[in-house]
Design a protein around this motif. Structure first.
Motif, PDB file in Angstrom:
ATOM      1  N   GLY A 193     -59.920 -47.728-103.078  1.00  0.00           N
ATOM      2  CA  GLY A 193     -60.031 -46.835-101.927  1.00  0.00           C
ATOM      3  C   GLY A 193     -61.432 -46.795-101.371  1.00  0.00           C
ATOM      4  N   LEU A 194     -62.429 -46.772-102.251  1.00  0.00           N
ATOM      5  CA  LEU A 194     -63.824 -46.732-101.805  1.00  0.00           C
ATOM      6  C   LEU A 194     -64.202 -48.030-101.096  1.00  0.00           C
ATOM      7  N   ALA A 195     -63.728 -49.160-101.611  1.00  0.00           N
ATOM      8  CA  ALA A 195     -64.021 -50.436-100.974  1.00  0.00           C
ATOM      9  C   ALA A 195     -63.438 -50.496 -99.560  1.00  0.00           C
ATOM     10  N   LEU A 196     -62.224 -49.987 -99.402  1.00  0.00           N
ATOM     11  CA  LEU A 196     -61.596 -49.993 -98.080  1.00  0.00           C
ATOM     12  C   LEU A 196     -62.362 -49.099 -97.108  1.00  0.00           C
ATOM     13  N   ARG A 197     -62.750 -47.907 -97.572  1.00  0.00           N
ATOM     14  CA  ARG A 197     -63.504 -47.002 -96.714  1.00  0.00           C
ATOM     15  C   ARG A 197     -64.892 -47.558 -96.402  1.00  0.00           C
ATOM     16  N   GLY A 204     -66.539 -51.576 -89.538  1.00  0.00           N
ATOM     17  CA  GLY A 204     -65.674 -51.065 -88.481  1.00  0.00           C
ATOM     18  C   GLY A 204     -64.220 -51.436 -88.645  1.00  0.00           C
ATOM     19  N   TRP A 205     -63.758 -51.667 -89.876  1.00  0.00           N
ATOM     20  CA  TRP A 205     -62.354 -52.025 -90.097  1.00  0.00           C
ATOM     21  C   TRP A 205     -61.446 -50.925 -89.555  1.00  0.00           C
ATOM     22  N   SER A 206     -60.355 -51.327 -88.940  1.00  0.00           N
ATOM     23  CA  SER A 206     -59.400 -50.352 -88.409  1.00  0.00           C
ATOM     24  C   SER A 206     -58.017 -50.982 -88.360  1.00  0.00           C
ATOM     25  N   LEU A 207     -57.016 -50.128 -88.254  1.00  0.00           N
ATOM     26  CA  LEU A 207     -55.651 -50.606 -88.072  1.00  0.00           C
ATOM     27  C   LEU A 207     -55.415 -50.917 -86.593  1.00  0.00           C
ATOM     28  N   PRO A 208     -54.475 -51.781 -86.294  1.00  0.00           N
ATOM     29  CA  PRO A 208     -54.199 -52.088 -84.881  1.00  0.00           C
ATOM     30  C   PRO A 208     -53.759 -50.844 -84.119  1.00  0.00           C
ATOM     31  N   ALA A 209     -54.228 -50.717 -82.902  1.00  0.00           N
ATOM     32  CA  ALA A 209     -53.831 -49.595 -82.049  1.00  0.00           C
ATOM     33  C   ALA A 209     -52.517 -49.910 -81.347  1.00  0.00           C
ATOM     34  N   PHE A 210     -51.820 -48.861 -80.927  1.00  0.00           N
ATOM     35  CA  PHE A 210     -50.585 -49.050 -80.174  1.00  0.00           C
ATOM     36  C   PHE A 210     -50.914 -49.738 -78.844  1.00  0.00           C
ATOM     37  N   PRO A 211     -50.195 -50.804 -78.501  1.00  0.00           N
ATOM     38  CA  PRO A 211     -50.550 -51.555 -77.290  1.00  0.00           C
ATOM     39  C   PRO A 211     -50.263 -50.755 -76.012  1.00  0.00           C
TER      40      PRO A 211
END
Length: 217
Positions: A193-197, A204-211
């Motif tokens: 979890g810490l590595a992901l954060r 600036g990792w992020s999940l894809p936004a709604f198109p």
């Protein structure tokens, strides 16, 4: 008691999780006090921010799973929050303190994701509910902190935040399901979890936004 015996005692579930609980409260309480420092509040407000951030997520979790609210039973939790607030106040203005807020929050997020899942499991919750409780425990205090400090909620940013808590909680539940020792499961889940954060903070990792809908002319 030999060093090997002492290490074995610390690795027991009944010892690992309370230590993690105190550490998580301390870290989140420090982030609350740092948020108060950003707004230049007084010491009483430091303490309020620290306590609310430190115990907020765990309080909601306990109410939902039908457990006694943890800090009501043990005054040490509030004492730790007050100590964290005083510590931040004594440190005073430092150029690095707001960067510290990000990283302390990241550590607390990963640790509390594990703790929330573990406590829900101890009350007989299903694995999926344990994961949800882990994410709730890890994120609720920080969300309330941001609202009180008039800061944009982390929920409204695209960078990974609750996802890190979900990863910690999910990995812990999965590792315990295959009977991995508690200490190993805790350390691996927190590290993931810490590595992901950390990736979200640094890269600036992020999940894809709604198109967006296509434009029509």
């Amino acid at each position: 008691m030999t060093p090997l015996t002492a290490t074995a005692e610390l690795a027991r579930p009944e010892n690992v999780l309370p230590l993690l609980d105190f550490a998580g409260v301390a870290v989140f309480a420090a982030t609350g006090a740092l948020a108060a420092a950003r707004q230049k509040h007084d010491l009483v407000t430091f303490a309020f921010f620290a306590a609310l951030t430190g115990v907020g997520g765990g309080t909601v979790r306990d109410l939902l799973i039908g457990a006694p609210v943890f800090w009501v039973k043990d005054w040490w939790y509030i004492a730790i929050c007050l100590g964290a607030a005083l510590g931040v106040w004594v440190i005073g203005a430092r150029t690095w303190r707001f960067r510290a807020l990000l990283w302390l929050d990241a550590i607390g997020l990963a640790a509390y994701g594990v703790l929330g899942a573990a406590k829900a499991a101890s009350y007989g919750a299903a694995p999926l509910i344990c994961i949800v409780m882990g994410a709730l425990t890890a994120s609720f205090g920080g969300i309330v902190r941001d609202v009180l400090a008039h800061q944009p909620s982390i929920l409204l940013r695209r960078e990974l935040y609750i996802t890190a808590a979900l990863l910690s909680a999910t990995l812990f539940v999965a590792l315990k399901a295959i009977n991995l020792p508690t200490l190993v499961a805790v350390l691996l889940a927190i590290a993931a979890g810490l590595a992901l954060r950390a990736g979200a903070i640094l890269k600036g990792w992020s999940l894809p936004a709604f198109p967006s809908a296509p434009q029509r002319f």
